[in-house]
Design an enzyme around this catalytic site. Structure first.
Site, PDB file in Angstrom:
ATOM      1  N   THR A  54      55.801  17.258 -93.936  1.00  0.00           N
ATOM      2  CA  THR A  54      55.600  16.882 -92.532  1.00  0.00           C
ATOM      3  C   THR A  54      55.846  15.388 -92.351  1.00  0.00           C
ATOM      4  O   THR A  54      56.583  14.969 -91.459  1.00  0.00           O
ATOM      5  CB  THR A  54      54.170  17.236 -92.096  1.00  0.00           C
ATOM      6  OG1 THR A  54      54.033  18.660 -92.147  1.00  0.00           O
ATOM      7  CG2 THR A  54      53.883  16.746 -90.685  1.00  0.00           C
ATOM      8  N   GLY A  92      54.329  21.899 -95.442  1.00  0.00           N
ATOM      9  CA  GLY A  92      53.477  21.178 -96.375  1.00  0.00           C
ATOM     10  C   GLY A  92      53.113  19.812 -95.827  1.00  0.00           C
ATOM     11  O   GLY A  92      53.754  19.298 -94.900  1.00  0.00           O
ATOM     12  N   CYS A  93      52.077  19.222 -96.406  1.00  0.00           N
ATOM     13  CA  CYS A  93      51.598  17.928 -95.917  1.00  0.00           C
ATOM     14  C   CYS A  93      52.644  16.832 -96.140  1.00  0.00           C
ATOM     15  O   CYS A  93      53.009  16.112 -95.209  1.00  0.00           O
ATOM     16  CB  CYS A  93      50.271  17.571 -96.586  1.00  0.00           C
ATOM     17  SG  CYS A  93      50.275  17.690 -98.393  1.00  0.00           S
ATOM     18  N   PHE A  94      53.164  16.719 -97.364  1.00  0.00           N
ATOM     19  CA  PHE A  94      54.180  15.697 -97.629  1.00  0.00           C
ATOM     20  C   PHE A  94      55.447  15.937 -96.798  1.00  0.00           C
ATOM     21  O   PHE A  94      55.982  15.000 -96.204  1.00  0.00           O
ATOM     22  CB  PHE A  94      54.542  15.662 -99.112  1.00  0.00           C
ATOM     23  CG  PHE A  94      53.494  15.059-100.007  1.00  0.00           C
ATOM     24  CD1 PHE A  94      53.034  13.767 -99.786  1.00  0.00           C
ATOM     25  CD2 PHE A  94      52.991  15.755-101.093  1.00  0.00           C
ATOM     26  CE1 PHE A  94      52.080  13.193-100.638  1.00  0.00           C
ATOM     27  CE2 PHE A  94      52.047  15.194-101.943  1.00  0.00           C
ATOM     28  CZ  PHE A  94      51.592  13.907-101.710  1.00  0.00           C
TER      29      PHE A  94
END
Lengths: 344, 344, 344, 344
Positions: free
Chosen positions: A152, A148-150
């Site tokens: 990472t 996921g973006c967060f």
């Protein structure tokens, strides 16, 4: 090499297309759709006029594994869980960006995502694609679960400290901020311009589904990690994530902390640890695959503050997926990802 | 009543003018300047065409105390410290927005502000104008030290928990976010549109001069409070502050925490504690004097998260100054401040 | 090939660096400065951490012509006029982005720019680098005068109609809108975030120095062109220009007009004439070298409306400079410029 | 006085509530809804916490005319046309903001709006509520058709020139720009933050339904007016409209033109003609009911350029509706509308 993108009309899919259509080892992109077959792709994205000649193709699960060499899934939650059992993963490598395969424990998945988990047989096979931390496993993988973006941003910001056992494992607090593109292309009140512009919001307080993903990754580095606090905020901007991470330091000086981070990431092209006293802002990685990190230690409180920034559509989604694609196929890790950030 | 504004050409001064020029108990505003005497005020602010007929007046410290009944100082750091010794405070009430009088300890001031502290005799006289927490002292004050924008949001967010001794006093972390108007009207790289728009930055890491102000206020409520962590971020928007506050709870349930906050602020017109599960965004107080608060308790971690938002130019500066002006003069606390937030 | 950039710390210079540092035919970039010699370039632009290892070099006009093969001048107004007489243009090709060489008539220059014109001997030698319209002359040029951002959008929008003598030559009105990066990196009230965000302004009414540049180019296509109206507006965004162009049509139907534009630009890679009924927005060319054009004909009024958009730092400055660099050196016109727009 | 608002959950309705809930002559606001009866209004708009205690009320057309003294209709297109025949307009005054009653000719309405026109008997009764131009008729009206946002700015910008017969009546071009709140609160691709932010778009080219409204008003001042060109653009901001208006001047000097505008609006509190050489920006009327106008005359082309700005939700909708409400009821024209613009 032929690649396929499921979910090409979303922002993640479109960013994958931007990267893969110019990638030195990709000859052809097939753009799959669940509902708009035959439509020209540029009709969804007029900025691709003269660049994309592709039309959208209906998903044919029976044959998809022989149509492409690598399949990127940028589909909504649940679609990968549903489609993957029908696809022969000996024939096609899969990189799933959707989150369906990220949590190893089905019950945890179901309690945070409020939907049925994927078949554990598939989830077990999936390698967690945080490229810098998992390079060897990614190279040999046939299925990647793209982070996921967060997570990472948060995990890269915490890995040196957590794996070094240098912070109080019960003290981790992550204050995360994201641009609006992270919410996807689907219209809704939460992404209405007039409700978002000149506004700063907190959302999903204590309930974000990325919490167990971050904890799972940190626990693999250090089994003493305790439940952490993670809050997410919406920033009036399109792209970019910053996580501001707080933790109690067991010991150390600013110089030691900074050296630790520099050393930890010394072979990681896409992680840029900033000089002492300098902190990255989100625009400094805009449109690129970098994760930039700044680190501070406060003697008054004994706490470290780590700041990490990424472009949520790049290192937080499509960029990291292509980085994993490069690793899986033995290409140069940076192939197709060498662009500098767009500034200003 | 006649009022004066020193520093009327800055954003804080202009917001004071917006409020005072329509205030039911103000007959005349004198706008003082250090450098642009005789210039029409509307030339600095064309949005005041047809509203302001005032010209800027040179500061005459000898006579200023007989020209106005109340003097608002929205001047740059250091100006109040320099001017106040020359003004007779028996003759004129002073509300200082500049920060010069906020810290009771001169050494602390000098170490954080990197400039000489004001005369302690004046600082001692100044009442800290956090209206909700200090109402009685404000009523009797002749000099008010108006709180900083971040401290207003942070202290209101923490007061019930800290004064109730219900959190671990060594666990306080405040992650603060502000719009760009907080940096003032002076041009500079840090407020250049192209460097700020579509960007999210952290700044003054561990070094913000509002840290000792927050600690001083909390220590007065609870002497066990330890040095806290406070980080500040710049949001691509003009107005608004959010502080996201983290602390370990000694005990409690969400309901108890929420009840505590509701009860604490039950007589405070400008503090709106939101219903359980609802959190304020900055736009919901835009242009108004409200401070909105949301509170969460997480059983997994035992931590509370408090979210407080204000308009930095209103409750964070001019609005609270007018609220204090009302209290000092026996007017209705809300006089001239009844406007609803401008939304969207 | 070795290239030099004068003015590398400005936005135009930085965008040139982004393009040239990844350009397939550029081996080395020398970054010249008038004031910050020896400073690391990445200190001016932290987003270049790990990308730029260059330090800024003092300008040595005596030797610069033997240090580089091509010199890009992205310097403030007047600098090129001053430096070029000292540089041997037989030894180095020059691409000037500054505007100093754009107007052939010195008096016109001096009346609009309010400063002394460059030596006419140099101005005469300079080829106007509107790549699509001047390709052959650019190929043989030793000095290029790179067009202004607004003129690029306006002239490309008008060229088919004006050169075809199909509009009333006295009826041209151009309503132009630009993002804030066009104003350069220097701080000032006009680019202060709080004065620009959530605001829309008109500026330099009837006085913009790009007016004579546009008229000069149109007059070369059609000597009947009369003085035109051109107004410029500042949009709260960082990059992007739109010109909305109005003119009375001598005849025609929408289909004929559209066909004319399609035909005129059929060999121009970077000009994308949109389908009938579709109009480009600025974000659809963001970060790319495209100029997108939409055309409408209104039977009620007999007027055409042409909409053209560019990224002001790309096709409006650095991108077109690199396109000209490619043409001058016999490279593929698109070398180093193949990136798709960044969307969203 | 009791007032009712139909369509209170939209942006226009909410702005009406902001004004009417603090209006000195309004005792009670009834908020009508077609679908959310009984819901607390603050649940739709949390910024009204502690301000609005109202619940939404189902529309009861049979009785509405005796429930309120004045009814504001901020409903979607078509609703007023449908409801008004059932309401007794002898008993209640109506101010319709929806556009249903603006065009006197049914065929024109149907051709531009692509929907059935209202009963001509009602349309005939409706007075066009451009307050400054129609004051006497408004005072005696029982039904007001409140002008559109763009027409308000455009007509106020053109009235002195058109009614004075001082411009070429076939030369009028209006280039209009609006913030996103003009599109209403309903989510959709066109108001998605990521598609709108850092973007500038043109829309409804030659097809905007405000064209016939502007022409109808101008023709009433000067029957020689010919079909005009009017294009609309979307600016990445929430509030604000600018129209940049171009026309050929029959004669005149800048001073004469400026004097004409000053004289024309000398008794109009809400129209501020700016000094010669000064032009308004949208933020300078933010949140207020002003229409600010700047005027330029260009000797090179013989054209005037008029710039007019409004807040689209205020003078472009709710503010002007309240101004008309004041006129109809014999109140001071500025009652409840005295607020200064919110700046910055």
């Amino acid at each position: 090499m032929k690649v396929g993108i499921i979910g090409a009309t979303g922002y993640g899919g479109n960013e994958l297309y931007r990267l893969l259509s110019k990638h030195p080892h990709v000859k052809e992109c097939i753009l799959y759709t669940s509902s708009e077959a035959e439509k020209a792709y540029r009709d969804s994205y007029p900025h691709l006029t003269g660049i994309s000649g592709e039309s959208l193709t209906a998903i044919n699960t029976a044959g998809i594994d022989s149509e492409v060499d690598v399949l990127f899934m940028a589909s909504p939650p649940g679609a990968a869980a549903e489609l993957l059992p029908e696809i022969c993963m000996e024939k096609v490598k899969v990189i799933d960006l959707s989150g369906d395969l990220r949590l190893r424990d089905s019950k945890t998945y179901e309690s945070w995502y409020k939907r049925k988990a994927a078949d554990p047989a598939i989830t077990r096979k999936a390698v967690y694609g945080l490229s810098e931390l998992n390079k060897e496993a990614i190279r040999g993988a046939s299925v990647i679960s793209n982070p996921g973006c967060f997570p990472t941003a948060a995990i890269l910001g915490l890995a040196p400290a957590v794996s070094g056992e240098l912070i109080d494992e019960s003290s981790i607090i992550i204050d995360a901020k994201t641009g609006v593109s992270g919410a996807g292309r689907k219209p809704g009140a939460g992404v209405h311009y007039a409700e978002t512009n000149e506004n700063f919001k907190i959302y999903k307080v204590n309930e974000h589904q990325h919490i167990p993903e971050i904890e799972q990754a940190l626990l693999e580095m250090n089994s003493a990690v305790k439940p952490l606090t993670f809050q997410t905020h919406l920033v009036p901007m399109t792209r970019g994530i910053m996580t501001t991470i707080y933790a109690g330091a067991k010991s150390g000086s600013l110089k030691e902390w900074h050296d630790l981070y520099k050393e930890f990431y010394k072979d990681c092209y896409f992680v840029r640890v900033r000089p002492v006293g300098e902190f990255p802002s989100t625009k400094e990685v805009y449109g690129s695959n970098y994760c930039d990190i700044g680190i501070a230690f406060d003697e008054r409180t004994g706490r470290i503050t780590v700041v990490s920034v990424i472009d949520n559509l790049m290192k937080g989604a499509a960029g990291q997926a292509v980085q994993n694609f490069n690793l899986m196929n033995g290409f140069d890790e940076t192939a197709g990802l060498e662009m500098a950030p767009l500034y200003p």
